[in-house]
Design a protein around this motif. Structure first.
Motif, short mmCIF file in Angstrom:
data_model
loop_
_atom_site.label_atom_id
_atom_site.label_comp_id
_atom_site.label_asym_id
_atom_site.label_seq_id
_atom_site.Cartn_x
_atom_site.Cartn_y
_atom_site.Cartn_z
N THR A 2 -3.43 5.07 -2.52
CA THR A 2 -4.43 6.02 -2.06
C THR A 2 -3.83 7.41 -2.16
O THR A 2 -2.75 7.67 -1.63
N VAL A 48 0.60 11.92 -1.26
CA VAL A 48 0.08 13.12 -0.61
C VAL A 48 0.07 14.26 -1.62
O VAL A 48 1.11 14.72 -2.07
N VAL A 90 -3.14 15.92 4.86
CA VAL A 90 -2.11 15.17 5.57
C VAL A 90 -1.27 16.17 6.37
O VAL A 90 -0.95 17.25 5.90
N PHE A 96 -4.17 11.30 -1.18
CA PHE A 96 -4.85 12.20 -0.25
C PHE A 96 -4.77 13.63 -0.78
O PHE A 96 -3.68 14.15 -1.02
N PHE A 142 0.42 1.99 5.50
CA PHE A 142 1.05 2.27 4.21
C PHE A 142 2.54 1.89 4.28
O PHE A 142 3.22 2.16 5.27
N LEU A 152 0.37 7.67 8.95
CA LEU A 152 -0.04 6.91 7.76
C LEU A 152 0.77 5.62 7.68
O LEU A 152 0.26 4.56 7.35
N ALA A 204 0.81 5.55 0.01
CA ALA A 204 0.05 6.80 0.14
C ALA A 204 0.72 7.88 -0.68
O ALA A 204 1.93 8.04 -0.62
N LYS A 244 0.84 -1.19 0.00
CA LYS A 244 0.00 0.00 0.00
C LYS A 244 0.88 1.25 0.00
O LYS A 244 1.79 1.37 0.82
N VAL A 259 5.41 6.30 1.23
CA VAL A 259 4.66 7.55 1.03
C VAL A 259 5.38 8.40 -0.02
O VAL A 259 6.61 8.50 0.00
N GLY A 292 -1.71 3.56 9.63
CA GLY A 292 -2.49 3.52 8.39
C GLY A 292 -2.14 2.36 7.50
O GLY A 292 -2.84 2.09 6.51
N SER A 332 -8.78 15.74 2.56
CA SER A 332 -7.88 15.02 3.47
C SER A 332 -6.54 15.73 3.54
O SER A 332 -5.71 15.59 2.64
#
Lengths: 473, 287
Positions: free
Chosen positions: A174, A153, A220, A176, A235, A229, A151, A149, A238, A233, A218
């Motif tokens: 994902t 940003v 961050v 954000f 993740f 995260l 993230a 996963k 990132v 989270g 969202s």
């Protein structure tokens, strides 16, 4: 059968003109300025490519598009093939076809361009992308899920590119986004008349089809930090692409008067919040009769042209060097001239004056002349003593640049930033001082172009993939 | 989309809503704010958080209807949805054991001052609460504030409830009665003129005072600078540097002027919305 002798390619010296709205008419509406090629023109323009062996154009593309290959397909009329070829590397072709500075990238190196006009690579790219957006997008193949996963940003050009590349490699991504729509500067900054917001949203929808989740609203650093995260989270890595979301001001007296906007505010009200549709949309904006935009970059041109469309009678660019040093793209300066934007060059404001209600009334300026070249190679402006004069003005837009948005750097432990607050990240890998955290785009480089941010997103995606693959092993 | 779970009407113009917003509720702290947008065409409205429930994942907001957007919000009911709801934004209140803290809420400002009072009391402070409204009809949360504070004083401008007087009158009495040296901090939240009056009063006594500013905003993340305000001669962004600042350092004149810049347009939009409302549902615009 023997091969037919290779016919020498017929050289077409002139680029096919880009159809555009009439300057006077368009300076009062928000519809797109350049209306785009027809299929025939796109084919003809693509056919101008010499298909030369050494492909110099490719070195000019920060996202590594196989330009000759897509032009060949387009020249054959295989636009589906052409867009598929582009999208192997570029997740946002409809955006790039519009806002990339091709003249200083791919088209700069075009062999044909040495003696004639270079191939209109961006224009053909735009046609192929628009055609696909209009006709329904084919979802490119996505690798089997890796179980990792990531993230991302910020959903500007860096984040979206990074997300697309990671998703294609099978990672669960994902994104954000702090604002209520995805796209970052493509939505809030670049005006509708240069980059229609429906085009941006079309590209965003394509990303979602790759399996990318986009969580708007969202912030961050606020609802969760980068550390949270990664810890809570779930993740594994990132990517930070939070952009140049901190407006700079001149630090001259009167800058907090009513009617002084940062370019970010002026453009966000207009583009993201659609203040030009007030009161049907709820966000207001005021421009008055006469607008002064401070600065000479693309953002300044966007603001000056926007001011005309919002009803200003006069819109001025106030810039302290000469026209030769204007950092904006030549095409943008030309468009601004055509639409009636006025230029006060070699001029810089010293203070802004207001009326009894604290509303901007006038601005005192100083004239400059050019002296010796400075560190940037540009001749530095030197003020002419005693040249002060007063300009009557209703609105001032400060467009002298943006710094990195501080929310993520301020709240991420162990993330190194430089003196200006930019995240320190490797150009080759996007790696930051924090393991598993990568960064790219304006938050690293300071305000630059969409395509450079996209290039950095691509680099970040590749490094994150390597990092995750190594983690698995 | 964010669901309105509860609605409470304190007065025809002051309303409370409990919003389903688990992401915000998980991490918010006293003093922070949210931004909401009612629908696709809506503007971004900043509102300070009045309460939160981490377990239920909810945020409570209290707002006064002052224009088209807040009137539109006020017309929504429990079960309806709002388009966007983002937060927590801004810096949290600085909470520690100061000793005795005078916490003042004026009008709709009673709502945001409530979680701050509660946090201060939890941190071991003696919290003296003062809440005031223009008239009895506009008073709310006396019970919640009584619970959040160590002692509570209530006043109305027109004397229709408890007593007559501005919050500054009550503050002055408290400061005089206790002695300024026995008050360690003042926090005042409410309409700008009220906060400014509180600031002027405490300045006379040399009492450090924190206010929560309500500037115009667009993005609320430090990106646009619309909310800038001069504090101690330096430009600050209310959204990321605030919303709380040292009251004695705030350039109140500038803040007030910047806040009023779009007032004519806001007024026009409000009138237009009312007109539309009248002709569409035939209620006579009475709502």
């Amino acid at each position: 059968m023997t091969d037919a002798p290779k016919a020498k390619k017929q050289i077409v010296p002139k680029k096919n003109e880009m159809p555009a709205q009439d300057p006077v008419e368009r300076s009062r509406n928000f519809n797109e300025v350049a209306t785009g090629y027809s299929p025939e023109t796109a084919k003809a323009e693509a056919a101008r490519c010499l298909q030369c062996k050494n492909e110099p154009c490719r070195q000019g593309c920060p996202v590594e598009v196989d330009i000759p290959a897509f032009l060949k397909l387009a020249a054959e009329g295989d636009f589906d093939g052409a867009i598929a070829k582009i999208k192997e590397k570029n997740a946002l072709p409809a955006v790039c076809g519009r806002v990339c500075p091709q003249e200083s990238q791919c088209e700069k190196y075009c062999t044909l361009g040495k003696k004639h006009d270079p191939v209109g690579i961006g224009r053909v790219e735009r046609f192929c992308a628009d055609r696909e957006l209009a006709g329904g997008v084919k979802v490119p193949g996505v690798a089997a899920p890796t179980g990792f996963k990531v993230a991302v940003v910020g959903s500007g050009p860096a984040g979206l590119t990074c997300a697309a590349d990671l998703a294609k490699l099978g990672h669960k991504v994902t994104v954000f986004e702090a604002l209520h729509v995805a796209g970052g500067v493509l939505m809030y900054g670049i005006p509708e008349f240069r980059l229609p917001k429906a085009v941006v949203q079309g590209e965003v929808e394509n990303l979602k089809k790759l399996g990318v989740d986009i969580e708007v609203n969202s912030v961050v650093g606020k609802f969760a930090t980068v550390d949270e995260l990664m810890e809570g989270g779930g993740f594994d890595a990132v990517f930070i692409g939070t952009g140049a979301g901190l407006p700079y001001f001149m630090n001259i007296p009167g800058e907090n008067l009513c009617g002084v906007y940062s370019a970010n505010e002026f453009l966000t009200r207009t583009n993201l919040m659609k203040a030009y549709l007030f009161p049907n949309w709820d966000t207001p904006i005021k421009v008055g009769r006469k607008v002064a935009v401070l600065g000479g970059g693309n953002v300044a041109m966007d603001a000056a042209r926007t001011a005309l469309r919002l009803g200003a009678e006069e819109s001025w660019i106030v810039y302290r060097r000469s026209d030769k040093e204007l950092p904006a793209r030549h095409e943008e300066v030309e468009h601004a001239h055509e639409e009636g934007v006025k230029f006060a060059l070699l001029t810089s404001p010293t203070k802004i004056m207001g009326d009894e209600n604290g509303v901007v009334q006038s601005m005192e300026c100083l004239k400059y002349e050019l002296g010796e070249p400075d560190a940037s190679g540009r001749r530095s402006p030197v003020p002419i003593a005693g040249s002060e004069y007063v300009m009557d003005i209703d609105t001032v837009v400060v467009a002298i640049g943006q710094g990195p948005n501080p929310l993520v750097p301020r709240t991420t432990k162990g993330l190194e930033v430089n003196r200006k607050g930019n995240i320190v990240a490797s150009t080759e890998t996007g790696a930051t001082s924090k393991p598993g955290v990568y960064a790219g785009g304006d938050v690293v480089t300071g305000a630059a172009t969409v395509i450079l941010a996209m290039g950095a997103g691509k680099v970040g995606a590749r490094s994150i993939h390597d990092y995750l693959t190594a983690k698995k092993a | 989309m964010y669901k309105i779970l509860e609605k409470e009407v304190f007065s025809p113009i002051i309303k409370l809503m409990v919003i389903d917003a688990p992401k915000v509720a998980k991490s918010c702290k006293a003093g922070q704010f949210i931004i909401l947008r009612i629908n696709d065409e809506g503007e971004r409205i900043p509102l300070t958080i009045a309460d939160y429930d981490r377990e239920k994942g909810t945020i409570t907001i209290v707002y006064q209807e002052v224009g088209k957007s807040t009137e539109q919000l006020g017309a929504l009911e429990a079960g309806d949805y709002i388009k966007d709801f983002v937060g927590p934004l801004g810096e949290a209140s600085h909470i520690e054991k100061f000793g005795t803290v005078l916490v003042v809420g004026g009008g709709v400002g009673i709502a945001p001052v409530h979680p701050i009072a509660r946090s201060l009391k939890e941190a071991g402070n003696h919290v003296i609460g003062v809440i005031g409204s223009r008239t009895k009809e506009l008073m709310f949360w006396e019970d919640k504030m009584r619970e959040a504070c160590s002692e509570l004083h209530v006043t109305t401008d027109d004397g229709t409830y408890v007593r007559k007087g501005f919050v500054t009158d009550v503050m002055k009495e408290i400061i005089e009665a206790r002695g300024k040296e026995n008050i360690n901090l003042v926090i005042a939240i409410g309409p700008q003129p009220m906060m400014r009056a509180c600031s002027n009063l405490t300045k006379e006594y040399g009492l450090k005072t924190i206010v929560s500013l309500n500037a115009l905003m667009v993005d609320g993340t430090g990106m646009c600078g619309c909310c800038r305000v001069s504090v101690g001669g330096k430009t600050k962004f209310v959204c990321v540097d605030g919303p709380e600042f040292d009251a004695h350092e705030v350039d109140w004149l500038e803040l007030g002027r910047r806040g009023a810049y779009f007032r004519d347009q806001e007024q026009a939009a409000r009138e237009k919305a009312k007109e539309k409302h009248t002709c569409q549902c035939g209620c006579g615009g009475g709502r």
